[in-house]
Write an enzyme that holds these catalytic residues in place. Structure first.
Site, PDB file in Angstrom:
ATOM      1  N   HIS A 183      -2.440  -5.487   1.040  1.00  0.00           N
ATOM      2  CA  HIS A 183      -3.734  -6.115   0.769  1.00  0.00           C
ATOM      3  C   HIS A 183      -3.464  -7.507   0.219  1.00  0.00           C
ATOM      4  O   HIS A 183      -2.511  -7.699  -0.537  1.00  0.00           O
ATOM      5  CB  HIS A 183      -4.513  -5.294  -0.269  1.00  0.00           C
ATOM      6  CG  HIS A 183      -5.705  -6.008  -0.832  1.00  0.00           C
ATOM      7  ND1 HIS A 183      -6.919  -6.030  -0.199  1.00  0.00           N
ATOM      8  CD2 HIS A 183      -5.846  -6.764  -1.953  1.00  0.00           C
ATOM      9  CE1 HIS A 183      -7.775  -6.761  -0.909  1.00  0.00           C
ATOM     10  NE2 HIS A 183      -7.145  -7.210  -1.978  1.00  0.00           N
ATOM     11  N   PHE A 229     -15.809   3.616   6.116  1.00  0.00           N
ATOM     12  CA  PHE A 229     -14.396   3.856   5.805  1.00  0.00           C
ATOM     13  C   PHE A 229     -14.108   3.876   4.306  1.00  0.00           C
ATOM     14  O   PHE A 229     -12.966   4.104   3.896  1.00  0.00           O
ATOM     15  CB  PHE A 229     -13.518   2.793   6.489  1.00  0.00           C
ATOM     16  CG  PHE A 229     -13.794   1.361   6.082  1.00  0.00           C
ATOM     17  CD1 PHE A 229     -13.200   0.812   4.948  1.00  0.00           C
ATOM     18  CD2 PHE A 229     -14.638   0.555   6.841  1.00  0.00           C
ATOM     19  CE1 PHE A 229     -13.445  -0.502   4.574  1.00  0.00           C
ATOM     20  CE2 PHE A 229     -14.890  -0.764   6.480  1.00  0.00           C
ATOM     21  CZ  PHE A 229     -14.296  -1.289   5.341  1.00  0.00           C
ATOM     22  N   LYS A 259       0.816  -1.220   0.000  1.00  0.00           N
ATOM     23  CA  LYS A 259       0.000   0.000   0.000  1.00  0.00           C
ATOM     24  C   LYS A 259       0.856   1.280   0.000  1.00  0.00           C
ATOM     25  O   LYS A 259       2.067   1.240   0.305  1.00  0.00           O
ATOM     26  CB  LYS A 259      -0.954  -0.062   1.190  1.00  0.00           C
ATOM     27  CG  LYS A 259      -1.976  -1.204   1.038  1.00  0.00           C
ATOM     28  CD  LYS A 259      -3.018  -1.197   2.132  1.00  0.00           C
ATOM     29  CE  LYS A 259      -4.100  -2.225   1.842  1.00  0.00           C
ATOM     30  NZ  LYS A 259      -5.183  -2.188   2.860  1.00  0.00           N
ATOM     31  N   ARG A 282       1.568  -7.564   8.428  1.00  0.00           N
ATOM     32  CA  ARG A 282       0.876  -6.430   9.057  1.00  0.00           C
ATOM     33  C   ARG A 282       1.372  -6.193  10.479  1.00  0.00           C
ATOM     34  O   ARG A 282       1.359  -5.057  10.957  1.00  0.00           O
ATOM     35  CB  ARG A 282      -0.630  -6.638   9.003  1.00  0.00           C
ATOM     36  CG  ARG A 282      -1.178  -6.393   7.593  1.00  0.00           C
ATOM     37  CD  ARG A 282      -2.585  -6.875   7.474  1.00  0.00           C
ATOM     38  NE  ARG A 282      -3.233  -6.449   6.233  1.00  0.00           N
ATOM     39  CZ  ARG A 282      -4.295  -7.043   5.728  1.00  0.00           C
ATOM     40  NH1 ARG A 282      -4.846  -8.078   6.357  1.00  0.00           N
ATOM     41  NH2 ARG A 282      -4.834  -6.613   4.598  1.00  0.00           N
ATOM     42  N   ASN A 335      -2.577  -0.524   6.758  1.00  0.00           N
ATOM     43  CA  ASN A 335      -2.170  -1.860   7.223  1.00  0.00           C
ATOM     44  C   ASN A 335      -1.176  -2.544   6.284  1.00  0.00           C
ATOM     45  O   ASN A 335      -1.118  -3.767   6.200  1.00  0.00           O
ATOM     46  CB  ASN A 335      -3.409  -2.727   7.487  1.00  0.00           C
ATOM     47  CG  ASN A 335      -4.250  -2.945   6.251  1.00  0.00           C
ATOM     48  OD1 ASN A 335      -3.956  -2.407   5.184  1.00  0.00           O
ATOM     49  ND2 ASN A 335      -5.310  -3.738   6.378  1.00  0.00           N
ATOM     50  N   ARG A 364      -3.082 -14.921   2.930  1.00  0.00           N
ATOM     51  CA  ARG A 364      -3.873 -14.338   4.022  1.00  0.00           C
ATOM     52  C   ARG A 364      -3.221 -14.628   5.373  1.00  0.00           C
ATOM     53  O   ARG A 364      -3.173 -13.771   6.253  1.00  0.00           O
ATOM     54  CB  ARG A 364      -5.305 -14.892   4.005  1.00  0.00           C
ATOM     55  CG  ARG A 364      -6.070 -14.571   2.737  1.00  0.00           C
ATOM     56  CD  ARG A 364      -6.588 -13.168   2.695  1.00  0.00           C
ATOM     57  NE  ARG A 364      -7.746 -12.987   3.560  1.00  0.00           N
ATOM     58  CZ  ARG A 364      -8.447 -11.873   3.606  1.00  0.00           C
ATOM     59  NH1 ARG A 364      -8.100 -10.827   2.859  1.00  0.00           N
ATOM     60  NH2 ARG A 364      -9.497 -11.763   4.399  1.00  0.00           N
ATOM     61  N   GLU A 408      -9.309  -9.098  -8.997  1.00  0.00           N
ATOM     62  CA  GLU A 408      -8.329  -8.055  -8.657  1.00  0.00           C
ATOM     63  C   GLU A 408      -7.128  -8.100  -9.608  1.00  0.00           C
ATOM     64  O   GLU A 408      -6.626  -7.053 -10.030  1.00  0.00           O
ATOM     65  CB  GLU A 408      -7.903  -8.211  -7.189  1.00  0.00           C
ATOM     66  CG  GLU A 408      -9.059  -7.907  -6.242  1.00  0.00           C
ATOM     67  CD  GLU A 408      -8.801  -8.295  -4.793  1.00  0.00           C
ATOM     68  OE1 GLU A 408      -7.703  -8.813  -4.489  1.00  0.00           O
ATOM     69  OE2 GLU A 408      -9.706  -8.074  -3.966  1.00  0.00           O
ATOM     70  N   THR A 433      -6.533  -8.027   9.445  1.00  0.00           N
ATOM     71  CA  THR A 433      -6.701  -6.702   8.831  1.00  0.00           C
ATOM     72  C   THR A 433      -6.166  -5.600   9.732  1.00  0.00           C
ATOM     73  O   THR A 433      -5.476  -4.688   9.274  1.00  0.00           O
ATOM     74  CB  THR A 433      -8.195  -6.456   8.529  1.00  0.00           C
ATOM     75  OG1 THR A 433      -8.675  -7.506   7.681  1.00  0.00           O
ATOM     76  CG2 THR A 433      -8.402  -5.114   7.839  1.00  0.00           C
TER      77      THR A 433
HETATM   78  P1  CMP Z   1      -7.740  -4.526   2.923  1.00  0.00           P
HETATM   79  O1  CMP Z   1      -7.398  -5.920   3.262  1.00  0.00           O
HETATM   80  O2  CMP Z   1      -7.043  -3.890   1.772  1.00  0.00           O
HETATM   81  O3  CMP Z   1      -9.320  -4.456   2.663  1.00  0.00           O
HETATM   82  C1  CMP Z   1     -10.076  -3.296   2.874  1.00  0.00           C
HETATM   83  C2  CMP Z   1      -9.299  -2.213   3.522  1.00  0.00           C
HETATM   84  O4  CMP Z   1     -10.057  -1.173   4.126  1.00  0.00           O
HETATM   85  C3  CMP Z   1      -8.504  -2.768   4.688  1.00  0.00           C
HETATM   86  O5  CMP Z   1      -7.473  -3.595   4.205  1.00  0.00           O
HETATM   87  C4  CMP Z   1      -8.046  -1.488   5.398  1.00  0.00           C
HETATM   88  O6  CMP Z   1      -6.951  -0.871   4.749  1.00  0.00           O
HETATM   89  C5  CMP Z   1      -9.271  -0.581   5.173  1.00  0.00           C
HETATM   90  N1  CMP Z   1     -10.128  -0.394   6.352  1.00  0.00           N
HETATM   91  C6  CMP Z   1     -10.295   0.762   7.006  1.00  0.00           C
HETATM   92  N2  CMP Z   1     -11.162   0.635   7.998  1.00  0.00           N
HETATM   93  C7  CMP Z   1     -11.584  -0.634   8.000  1.00  0.00           C
HETATM   94  C8  CMP Z   1     -12.496  -1.380   8.812  1.00  0.00           C
HETATM   95  N3  CMP Z   1     -13.168  -0.825   9.827  1.00  0.00           N
HETATM   96  N4  CMP Z   1     -12.668  -2.681   8.533  1.00  0.00           N
HETATM   97  C9  CMP Z   1     -11.995  -3.263   7.499  1.00  0.00           C
HETATM   98  N5  CMP Z   1     -11.131  -2.598   6.701  1.00  0.00           N
HETATM   99  C10 CMP Z   1     -10.912  -1.301   6.947  1.00  0.00           C
END
Ligand code: CMP
Length: 145
Positions: free
Chosen positions: A128, A70, A20, A115, A125, A98, A139, A104
Site C-alpha cells: 500500500h 471489497f 501487506k 506490484r 497487491n 505511487r 496513515e 492498484t
Molecule cells: P490499497 O492501495 O491498499 O488500497 C485499497 C485496497 O483495497 C487495495 O490496495 C487492494 O488491496 C484492495 N482492493 C480490493 N478490491 C479492490 C477494488 N475493486 N478496487 C480497489 N482496491 C481494491
C-alpha cells in the site's frame, strides 16, 4: 512561500508504505527486496516495524472504502497477519512512491513496479502507498503514532 508538506515539486515529504500480509507470510518473503527497491529510488526509511494491526485499526485505516463491496474482505485480509509498516522521506515522496509501486491492480501495473514484481491479485497487491499528503499524515499517525 514554500515549505515542507506542500506537495510541490522539490518539497521534502513523508509518506507511508505498507508491505501487506501475504508478502510477509510467504515462504520466499520478499520484504528485503521491497526495502531495497525503496532505497534505490532515493527514499530514506525513517520508521520501520512489523506489526499485526487489529481489525478496528484496519477499518479506520481504510475508512474511505467503507461500504464498498471489497471492504470487509480487505479488512479481514490486512488484519489477518503482520504487515511491515514503513515511514519514508524523499522529495515528492507521495507521488514518487505511487509511481514506484504501480497501479492498484497488478495486472495493470507498469513493468518493474513493486506490484508488477510481487502483486498477485487486485486485493493481494503486495503493498500500500498513501494516495496524497493528507492520507500520508493520517496513515502515519494511525500506525506510528
Ligand atoms: P490499497 O492501495 O491498499 O488500497 C485499497 C485496497 O483495497 C487495495 O490496495 C487492494 O488491496 C484492495 N482492493 C480490493 N478490491 C479492490 C477494488 N475493486 N478496487 C480497489 N482496491 C481494491
Amino acid at each position: 512561500m514554500s515549505g515542507p508538506q506542500k506537495g510541490k515539486n522539490g518539497d521534502m515529504e513523508q509518506t507511508y508504505c505498507m508491505i501487506k500480509p501475504e508478502i510477509v507470510a510467504a515462504a520466499d518473503q520478499q520484504v528485503g527486496a521491497v526495502l531495497a527497491i525503496l532505497n534505490r529510488a532515493g527514499f530514506r526509511i525513517t520508521g520501520l516495524k512489523m506489526k499485526q494491526l487489529d481489525r478496528a485499526t484496519v477499518e479506520h485505516f481504510y475508512g474511505e472504502h467503507a461500504g464498498k463491496p471489497f471492504y470487509g474482505d480487505l479488512c479481514d485480509y490486512i488484519a489477518g497477519g503482520p504487515v511491515v509498516a514503513i515511514r519514508l522521506e524523499r522529495e515528492n515522496a507521495v507521488a514518487a512512491l505511487r509511481e514506484l509501486i504501480g497501479a492498484t491492480n497488478p495486472a495493470d501495473a507498469a513493468v518493474g513496479t513493486v506490484r508488477d514484481l510481487f502483486g498477485a491479485s487486485l486485493q493481494n497487491n503486495a503493498v500500500h502507498g498513501s494516495a496524497n499528503l493528507e492520507d500520508a499524515a493520517r496513515e502515519l499517525e494511525i500506525v506510528f503514532g
